[in-house]
Write a protein that holds these residues in place. Structure first.
Motif, PDB file in Angstrom:
ATOM      1  N   ARG A   1       0.824  -1.224  -0.022  1.00  0.00           N
ATOM      2  CA  ARG A   1      -0.063   0.082   0.045  1.00  0.00           C
ATOM      3  C   ARG A   1       0.874   1.191   0.063  1.00  0.00           C
ATOM      4  O   ARG A   1       0.321   1.980  -0.698  1.00  0.00           O
ATOM      5  CB  ARG A   1      -0.861  -0.086   1.075  1.00  0.00           C
ATOM      6  N   SER A   2       1.972   1.205   0.537  1.00  0.00           N
ATOM      7  CA  SER A   2       2.956   2.301   1.064  1.00  0.00           C
ATOM      8  C   SER A   2       3.584   2.675  -0.401  1.00  0.00           C
ATOM      9  O   SER A   2       4.381   1.708  -0.942  1.00  0.00           O
ATOM     10  CB  SER A   2       3.696   2.415   2.086  1.00  0.00           C
ATOM     11  N   GLY A   3       3.728   3.834  -1.060  1.00  0.00           N
ATOM     12  CA  GLY A   3       4.185   4.292  -2.098  1.00  0.00           C
ATOM     13  C   GLY A   3       5.865   3.996  -1.872  1.00  0.00           C
ATOM     14  O   GLY A   3       6.664   3.539  -2.609  1.00  0.00           O
ATOM     15  N   ALA A   4       6.433   4.446  -0.458  1.00  0.00           N
ATOM     16  CA  ALA A   4       7.799   4.373  -0.211  1.00  0.00           C
ATOM     17  C   ALA A   4       8.310   2.880  -0.314  1.00  0.00           C
ATOM     18  O   ALA A   4       9.509   2.541  -0.691  1.00  0.00           O
ATOM     19  CB  ALA A   4       7.913   4.884   1.304  1.00  0.00           C
ATOM     20  N   THR A   5       7.271   2.236   0.143  1.00  0.00           N
ATOM     21  CA  THR A   5       7.732   0.571   0.311  1.00  0.00           C
ATOM     22  C   THR A   5       7.794   0.008  -1.366  1.00  0.00           C
ATOM     23  O   THR A   5       8.843  -0.643  -1.491  1.00  0.00           O
ATOM     24  CB  THR A   5       6.660  -0.378   1.043  1.00  0.00           C
ATOM     25  N   ARG A   6       6.835   0.457  -2.007  1.00  0.00           N
ATOM     26  CA  ARG A   6       6.809   0.066  -3.398  1.00  0.00           C
ATOM     27  C   ARG A   6       8.222   0.459  -4.153  1.00  0.00           C
ATOM     28  O   ARG A   6       8.810  -0.012  -4.735  1.00  0.00           O
ATOM     29  CB  ARG A   6       5.582   0.363  -4.150  1.00  0.00           C
ATOM     30  N   ASP A   7       8.786   1.860  -3.863  1.00  0.00           N
ATOM     31  CA  ASP A   7       9.841   2.410  -4.324  1.00  0.00           C
ATOM     32  C   ASP A   7      10.897   1.755  -3.795  1.00  0.00           C
ATOM     33  O   ASP A   7      11.911   1.168  -4.582  1.00  0.00           O
ATOM     34  CB  ASP A   7      10.195   3.654  -3.951  1.00  0.00           C
ATOM     35  N   THR A   8      11.094   1.315  -2.592  1.00  0.00           N
ATOM     36  CA  THR A   8      12.174   0.270  -2.018  1.00  0.00           C
ATOM     37  C   THR A   8      12.333  -0.952  -2.742  1.00  0.00           C
ATOM     38  O   THR A   8      13.451  -1.128  -2.880  1.00  0.00           O
ATOM     39  CB  THR A   8      12.264   0.244  -0.633  1.00  0.00           C
ATOM     40  N   ALA A   9      11.105  -1.492  -2.731  1.00  0.00           N
ATOM     41  CA  ALA A   9      11.163  -2.767  -3.379  1.00  0.00           C
ATOM     42  C   ALA A   9      11.559  -2.867  -4.917  1.00  0.00           C
ATOM     43  O   ALA A   9      12.353  -3.819  -5.367  1.00  0.00           O
ATOM     44  CB  ALA A   9       9.522  -3.467  -3.380  1.00  0.00           C
TER      45      ALA A   9
ATOM     46  N   HIS B   1      12.889  -7.286  13.018  1.00  0.00           N
ATOM     47  CA  HIS B   1      12.882  -6.587  11.730  1.00  0.00           C
ATOM     48  C   HIS B   1      11.650  -6.477  10.948  1.00  0.00           C
ATOM     49  O   HIS B   1      11.043  -7.518  10.844  1.00  0.00           O
ATOM     50  CB  HIS B   1      14.106  -6.530  11.010  1.00  0.00           C
ATOM     51  N   SER B   2      11.213  -5.391  10.313  1.00  0.00           N
ATOM     52  CA  SER B   2      10.139  -5.279   9.267  1.00  0.00           C
ATOM     53  C   SER B   2      10.516  -4.420   8.024  1.00  0.00           C
ATOM     54  O   SER B   2      11.710  -3.768   8.129  1.00  0.00           O
ATOM     55  CB  SER B   2       9.067  -4.807  10.161  1.00  0.00           C
ATOM     56  N   GLY B   3       9.657  -4.586   7.237  1.00  0.00           N
ATOM     57  CA  GLY B   3       9.919  -3.706   6.094  1.00  0.00           C
ATOM     58  C   GLY B   3      10.474  -4.513   4.855  1.00  0.00           C
ATOM     59  O   GLY B   3      11.049  -5.726   5.037  1.00  0.00           O
ATOM     60  N   PRO B   4      10.469  -3.859   3.818  1.00  0.00           N
ATOM     61  CA  PRO B   4      11.055  -4.538   2.413  1.00  0.00           C
ATOM     62  C   PRO B   4      12.665  -4.946   2.333  1.00  0.00           C
ATOM     63  O   PRO B   4      12.926  -5.813   1.793  1.00  0.00           O
ATOM     64  CB  PRO B   4      10.894  -3.377   1.318  1.00  0.00           C
ATOM     65  N   ARG B   5      13.204  -4.416   3.356  1.00  0.00           N
ATOM     66  CA  ARG B   5      14.926  -4.567   3.246  1.00  0.00           C
ATOM     67  C   ARG B   5      15.065  -5.390   4.306  1.00  0.00           C
ATOM     68  O   ARG B   5      16.171  -5.979   4.442  1.00  0.00           O
ATOM     69  CB  ARG B   5      15.473  -3.318   3.836  1.00  0.00           C
TER      70      ARG B   5
ATOM     71  N   VAL C   1       6.869  -4.755  -9.396  1.00  0.00           N
ATOM     72  CA  VAL C   1       6.151  -4.215  -8.288  1.00  0.00           C
ATOM     73  C   VAL C   1       4.924  -3.426  -9.263  1.00  0.00           C
ATOM     74  O   VAL C   1       5.196  -2.830 -10.283  1.00  0.00           O
ATOM     75  CB  VAL C   1       6.988  -2.931  -7.730  1.00  0.00           C
ATOM     76  N   THR C   2       3.504  -3.711  -8.884  1.00  0.00           N
ATOM     77  CA  THR C   2       2.561  -3.019  -9.365  1.00  0.00           C
ATOM     78  C   THR C   2       2.170  -1.782  -8.477  1.00  0.00           C
ATOM     79  O   THR C   2       2.193  -1.734  -7.328  1.00  0.00           O
ATOM     80  CB  THR C   2       1.333  -3.989  -9.688  1.00  0.00           C
ATOM     81  N   ASP C   3       1.300  -0.749  -8.991  1.00  0.00           N
ATOM     82  CA  ASP C   3       0.835   0.192  -8.134  1.00  0.00           C
ATOM     83  C   ASP C   3      -0.576  -0.047  -7.707  1.00  0.00           C
ATOM     84  O   ASP C   3      -1.359   0.837  -6.987  1.00  0.00           O
ATOM     85  CB  ASP C   3       0.692   1.563  -8.894  1.00  0.00           C
ATOM     86  N   SER C   4      -1.140  -1.295  -8.025  1.00  0.00           N
ATOM     87  CA  SER C   4      -2.564  -1.699  -7.234  1.00  0.00           C
ATOM     88  C   SER C   4      -2.655  -3.035  -7.186  1.00  0.00           C
ATOM     89  O   SER C   4      -1.697  -3.773  -7.530  1.00  0.00           O
ATOM     90  CB  SER C   4      -3.670  -1.355  -8.096  1.00  0.00           C
ATOM     91  N   ALA C   5      -3.327  -3.497  -5.946  1.00  0.00           N
ATOM     92  CA  ALA C   5      -3.507  -4.938  -5.641  1.00  0.00           C
ATOM     93  C   ALA C   5      -4.149  -5.711  -6.746  1.00  0.00           C
ATOM     94  O   ALA C   5      -3.664  -6.686  -7.174  1.00  0.00           O
ATOM     95  CB  ALA C   5      -4.081  -5.040  -4.335  1.00  0.00           C
TER      96      ALA C   5
END
Ligand code: NAD
Length: 288
Positions: free
Chosen positions: A38-46, A130-134, A55-59
């Motif tokens: 959902r988070s744009g920042a997470t998608r950018d990091t991924a 730890h959490s998040g895409p990294r 990576v898509t911009d919608s589910a």
């Protein structure tokens, strides 16, 4: 190894989804791994770290044409995500989740899924604070348990195919019914996390010992015992709200035992304390 799925869609791109993507891609278990968060920042990091193939911009876009969809969001968000993706699921697709609570997720997700889509709820007993895409790494599931809690009547072939994927990522699979899963996890994971959070809270409120003293002199007890209190607050808020009954049951028992020990300490009852620690040490030593 030959691919077990054509397209796997990961909804949520944190520790668990990221680790799944890395493990699946390392072993060639899916032709394509698509991800959405959902988070744009997470998608950018991924995108930046190449966590998934696309990576898509919608589910909705992520699940289109996927033969396996993995819901890897906090348990309180599972229902809303299921509702969002339901109209876009391919007929015959399997939906699984990795939520730490099972009965509440089954109730939240199941009703949204269309006829012909298989729902195989699951829970990898693997994680870090730890959490998040990294945070993800391919070896996270190696030699860990992954529990599946398929409701009665679930297509056995869908369960077997998902189990094969999980085993190929290095984990051991076992089936369990959802309410029992929730009770077992309340003992082995949920209540210990609550107690670890509480211990940090106690240190925080104890004004006679400063925060810098707690950090500086954190001896083995506090350091080891509270490591899990560094875990993601959203994930854990949802776990306690969604596994309320089992956690309250175990917490009640914990409080009773604690009061008995408190009384033994007050009364100077050494034999009681010694017997208790001898019994519990034997159990703890059985866990590697
Ligand atoms: P995480 O915080 O690392 O990642 C969660 C991801 O979900 C993030 O990418 C976030 O952007 C995304 N997200 C949150 N709400 C969303 C929404 N409404 N729609 C789309 N994306 C959304 O969390 P995690 O540790 O990977 O946990 C994911 C799931 O796995 C949780 O249900 C958790 O209970 C379960 N789980 C966690 C662990 C653990 O130790 N961390 C272990 C086993 C299972």
């Amino acid at each position: 190894m030959a691919a077990l799925y054509d397209r796997v869609a990961l909804i949520g791109l944190g520790l668990i989804a990221g680790s799944m993507s890395l493990a699946m891609r390392e072993a060639g278990l899916a032709r394509e791994v698509v991800g959405y968060a959902r988070s744009g920042a997470t998608r950018d990091t991924a995108r930046e770290i190449g966590l998934v193939d696309r990576v898509t911009d919608s589910a909705a876009d992520a699940v289109k044409g996927a033969d396996l969809v993995v819901l890897a969001v906090p348990v309180g968000a599972m229902g809303e995500v299921a509702a969002e993706i339901a109209p876009h699921l391919a007929p015959g697709a399997t939906v699984t989740d990795v939520g730490s609570v099972k009965q509440a997720v089954i109730e939240a997700v199941g009703p949204h899924l269309p006829e012909g889509v298989h729902f195989v709820p699951g829970h990898p007993l693997a994680g870090t604070e730890h959490s998040g895409p990294r945070a993800g790494f391919a070896a996270l599931f190696r030699n860990r348990w992954w529990l599946l809690t398929p409701p009665e009547g679930t297509d056995p072939e869908a369960v077997a195919r998902l189990a094969a994927l999980i085993r190929a990522m290095g984990a051991n699979v076992e089936e369990m019914d959802a309410p029992h899963h929730d009770l077992v996890l309340a003992v082995t994971s949920h209540t210990p996390h609550l107690i670890a959070y509480t211990m940090v809270g106690v240190a925080d409120h104890l004004k006679r010992v400063t925060e810098s003293e707690v950090i500086k002199y954190s001896a083995a007890g506090f350091r080891d015992f509270t490591r899990i209190a560094a875990s993601d607050p959203t994930m854990w808020r949802d776990v306690f709200l969604q596994n309320k009954e089992a956690v309250l049951d175990i917490l009640g028992r914990f409080t009773e035992e604690l009061f008995v020990l408190q009384r033994a300490i007050r009364m100077g009852d050494g034999p009681h304390l010694h017997d208790y620690f001898t019994r519990t040490r034997a159990i703890r030593r059985g866990i590697i």
